[in-house]
Motif scaffolding. Structure first.
Motif, mmCIF file in Angstrom:
data_model
loop_
_atom_site.group_PDB
_atom_site.id
_atom_site.type_symbol
_atom_site.label_atom_id
_atom_site.label_comp_id
_atom_site.label_asym_id
_atom_site.label_seq_id
_atom_site.Cartn_x
_atom_site.Cartn_y
_atom_site.Cartn_z
ATOM 1 N N THR A 28 0.932 -0.877 0.381
ATOM 2 C CA THR A 28 -0.103 -0.131 0.314
ATOM 3 C C THR A 28 0.925 1.181 -0.016
ATOM 4 O O THR A 28 1.728 1.205 1.375
ATOM 5 N N PHE A 29 0.614 1.559 -0.851
ATOM 6 C CA PHE A 29 2.169 2.751 -1.307
ATOM 7 C C PHE A 29 2.337 4.263 -0.124
ATOM 8 O O PHE A 29 3.364 4.676 0.025
ATOM 9 N N ARG A 30 0.469 4.584 -0.360
ATOM 10 C CA ARG A 30 0.999 6.140 0.670
ATOM 11 C C ARG A 30 0.785 5.642 1.815
ATOM 12 O O ARG A 30 1.179 6.338 2.784
ATOM 13 N N ASN A 31 1.019 4.099 2.004
ATOM 14 C CA ASN A 31 1.864 4.044 3.663
ATOM 15 C C ASN A 31 2.862 3.955 3.650
ATOM 16 O O ASN A 31 3.663 3.515 4.712
ATOM 17 N N TRP A 53 5.274 10.510 3.160
ATOM 18 C CA TRP A 53 3.698 9.668 2.279
ATOM 19 C C TRP A 53 3.300 10.606 2.184
ATOM 20 O O TRP A 53 2.554 9.756 0.184
ATOM 21 N N SER A 54 3.038 11.380 2.221
ATOM 22 C CA SER A 54 2.226 12.365 1.180
ATOM 23 C C SER A 54 2.642 13.752 -0.052
ATOM 24 O O SER A 54 2.156 13.961 -0.479
ATOM 25 N N ARG A 72 6.723 12.421 -5.358
ATOM 26 C CA ARG A 72 5.840 11.304 -5.441
ATOM 27 C C ARG A 72 4.282 11.115 -5.896
ATOM 28 O O ARG A 72 4.136 12.335 -5.798
ATOM 29 N N ASP A 73 4.313 10.419 -6.741
ATOM 30 C CA ASP A 73 3.048 10.379 -6.829
ATOM 31 C C ASP A 73 2.236 8.955 -6.818
ATOM 32 O O ASP A 73 2.078 8.343 -7.375
ATOM 33 N N ASN A 74 1.065 8.843 -5.788
ATOM 34 C CA ASN A 74 0.967 7.917 -4.575
ATOM 35 C C ASN A 74 -0.134 7.280 -5.612
ATOM 36 O O ASN A 74 0.263 5.791 -5.819
ATOM 37 N N ASN A 77 2.097 4.865 -7.745
ATOM 38 C CA ASN A 77 3.023 4.157 -6.963
ATOM 39 C C ASN A 77 3.977 4.657 -7.158
ATOM 40 O O ASN A 77 5.743 3.088 -7.426
ATOM 41 N N VAL A 79 7.830 6.790 -6.970
ATOM 42 C CA VAL A 79 9.098 7.594 -6.718
ATOM 43 C C VAL A 79 9.919 8.069 -8.218
ATOM 44 O O VAL A 79 10.192 7.206 -8.608
#
Length: 124
Positions: A28-31, A53-54, A72-74, A77, A79
């Motif tokens: 879970t990439f944003r984690n 994360w943000s 990064r681009d959540n 997924n 960076v």
């Protein structure tokens, strides 16, 4: 199975720019806090840059401040590491790293996952 796949490395001349990308899967990439490390031939792996994360908090090693930008681009997924004004001293294998923390990676962050690396070579 977690995978971090880097791309964008290559051979450039001093003063040129490159953008590295790292696509993550299986997590879970944003984690995850994300970052970049590098290892030059015959040297230890060293921290380059980290992002939280943000994407709002970043951290850089001194030698790349003002030249490199991590982002990064959540939803994708992914960076990135934008590298400008490259120097021969930047020549190394660059590794993407992920840590199960909301914070930006720093040199002492425990890394949970590593990519396989991409070669960046800068000629003078």
């Amino acid at each position: 199975q977690v995978q971090l796949v880097e791309s964008g490395g290559g051979l450039v001349q001093a003063g040129d720019s490159l953008r590295l990308s790292c696509v993550a899967s299986g997590l879970t990439f944003r984690n995850y806090g994300m970052g970049w490390f590098r290892q030059a031939l015959g040297k230890e792996r060293e921290f380059v840059a980290g992002v939280n994360w943000s994407g709002q908090i970043t951290y850089y090693t001194g030698s790349v401040k003002g030249r490199f930008t991590i982002s990064r681009d959540n939803p994708k997924n992914t960076v990135y590491l934008q590298m400008n004004s490259l120097k021969p001293a930047d020549t190394a294998v660059y590794y993407c790293a992920a840590s199960n923390t909301a914070a930006a990676l720093t040199p002492t962050t425990k890394i949970d996952f590593w990519g396989q690396g991409t070669q960046v070579s800068v000629s003078s």
